[in-house]
Design an enzyme around this catalytic site. Structure first.
Site, PDB file in Angstrom:
ATOM      1  N   GLU A  69      -4.598   7.727  -1.053  1.00  0.00           N
ATOM      2  CA  GLU A  69      -3.773   8.634  -1.586  1.00  0.00           C
ATOM      3  C   GLU A  69      -2.467   9.077  -1.328  1.00  0.00           C
ATOM      4  OE1 GLU A  69      -5.830  10.712  -4.699  1.00  0.00           O
ATOM      5  OE2 GLU A  69      -7.078   9.317  -5.089  1.00  0.00           O
ATOM      6  N   GLY A  84       1.044  -1.288   0.160  1.00  0.00           N
ATOM      7  CA  GLY A  84      -0.076   0.202  -0.086  1.00  0.00           C
ATOM      8  C   GLY A  84       0.810   1.400   0.113  1.00  0.00           C
TER       9      GLY A  84
END
Ligand SMILES: Cc1cc2nc3c(=O)[nH]c(=O)nc-3n(C[C@H](O)[C@H](O)[C@H](O)COP(=O)(O)OP(=O)(O)OC[C@H]3O[C@@H](n4cnc5c(N)ncnc54)[C@H](O)[C@@H]3O)c2cc1C
Length: 391
Positions: free
Chosen positions: A364, A134
């Site tokens: 994000e 991630g």
């Protein structure tokens, strides 16, 4: 120094505000009712109808170049409009948009993917995150192997926004494990759902939810490579860069609306024979919220201005994303507190914001990743304290 808006910026901002107030906000009560009934907030057809109506007012493709029929607005104006959108809790966005990296598509790919996405006829999703990668996106393992004129894709992507509805995915895959993703070993592919990938919805604490995407020997023609072979990681970072000022811009709109509700409540709700707003405890929550909101606003506008000025926006955008995401979480928490028990109910949108904005500190680029970027830039001397004013 001028902190004002030009007449043109103000006019576009006000028209967006008008549209959202007149056309989108009237749906808010229905949205809350549907949520209480565990139904989807806004159907795809309803969103499209609103977007087409906005198009008649000239709002189409905020970031889309004019040659594709968009408005091609400066980042500062886009930021102002995202703040307007944030003022309503209806999950609305203007139409005519496409993922920024889709503009790297070849002419053929543009016809197949970019243009229908801008028109809203096809839905895309962007997939870099994997169960094992991630924050450490360079550690992706999702593999693409060459087989004649095709590539064979294998692996899993996770937490992909819109992944359960998308008609195609922009997938970042490892094409050269020796080199590593960051050093030219990853490539972006445009992959139709019809090519055989599966998706599975992931329930979350927010509205809707992302999906995991599973690729099991999915055959993709070579012509579906987006950009160059080896450019995948750079494209992934370009995609993520955009959200670093639009997400906190949206957060400012949410915080403004929520704070206004808190002020109204503090001015009307009485306890012990007086308005709760007469208490310093409440006043301080309002004061801190307004101060942080303003600080976030200017950090974000500065980040957007940096984009428009053609400067490297990364450092300013990371500060905007970090502070804006934290700010909206703190403000919504205080606004909920000021509303007492009512704030906790589903009669009001506050608990909904409370769940929604928690994501802003995660996706994000998490808070920690923004801090890592900001600190690393300074420690390596890549940026100076004071940014463009440092001299
Ligand atoms: C609703 C939702 C939508 C999303 N949409 C998309 C999408 O459309 N496309 C896509 O590709 N991805 C998407 N993501 C994935 C998102 O970008 C990742 O969840 C995020 O980058 C964090 O990665 P992770 O979940 O693997 O956490 P991890 O990377 O495992 O991190 C776990 C924790 O450790 C911290 N941490 C990690 N490394 C460090 C370090 N070096 N120093 C200090 N702290 C560290 C992190 O900040 C975090 O707090 C989405 C996620 C969610 C929840």
């Amino acid at each position: 120094m001028d902190f004002g808006l030009s007449d043109e910026e103000r006019a576009i901002r006000d028209t967006a505000r008008d549209f959202i107030t007149r056309e989108v906000m009237p749906l808010e009560q229905e949205l809350l009712r549907r949520e209480r009934a565990h139904q989807p907030g806004l159907e795809r057809a309803e969103l499209r109808e609103l977007q087409l109506k906005a198009r008649t007012f000239g709002f189409w493709g905020l970031a889309t170049p004019q040659r594709y029929g968009g408005m091609e607005l400066p980042a500062v104006v886009q930021s102002l409009i995202w703040t307007e959108i944030g003022r309503t809790f209806v999950p609305f966005r203007f139409g005519g948009e496409a993922d920024n990296i889709l503009f790297h598509a070849t002419d053929e790919q543009q016809k197949e993917f970019l243009l229908p996405t801008i028109e809203g006829e096809r839905l895309s999703c962007f997939a870099i995150t994997e169960p094992g990668a991630g924050s450490d996106a360079a550690n992706i393992r999702f593999r693409a192997r060459r087989d004649g004129d095709d590539w064979i894709l294998n692996g899993e992507k996770t937490f992909i926004t819109g992944g359960n509805d998308a008609d195609f995915a922009i997938v970042i895959a490892v094409t050269d494990p020796e080199r590593g993703a960051r050093n030219g070993g990853a490539t972006a592919f445009l992959v139709d759902r019809a090519m055989g990938w599966r998706s599975e919805f992931i329930p979350t604490m927010g509205e809707g939810g992302p999906a995991s995407l599973v690729f099991d020997d999915v055959r993709v023609p070579h012509r579906n490579i987006l950009g160059e072979i080896g450019q995948g990681f750079a494209l992934g970072m370009e995609w993520i860069g955009k959200g670093r000022y639009t997400i906190p811009s949206h957060a400012v709109g949410i915080a403004e609306r929520a704070l206004r509700m808190a002020i109204e409540h503090a001015n009307t709700r009485e306890t012990f024979g007086t308005k709760i707003g007469a208490n310093q405890a409440i006043q301080w929550m309002i004061a801190d919220s307004e101060t942080e909101l303003e600080a976030a606003r200017w950090l974000i506008l500065r980040a957007a201005w940096t984009v428009d000025a053609g400067l490297d926006p990364r450092h300013a955008s990371s500060m905007a994303k970090l502070y804006g995401a934290g700010m909206v979480n703190r403000v919504v928490d205080r606004v909920l507190q000021i509303h007492g028990g009512m704030g906790y109910t589903r009669e009001l949108p506050i608990e909904r914001w409370y769940r929604q904005v928690r994501l802003y500190r995660i996706f994000e680029g998490t808070d920690e990743m923004q801090r890592l970027i900001i600190a690393r830039d300074l420690l390596r001397g890549y940026t100076k304290i004071g940014g463009h004013l440092a001299g």
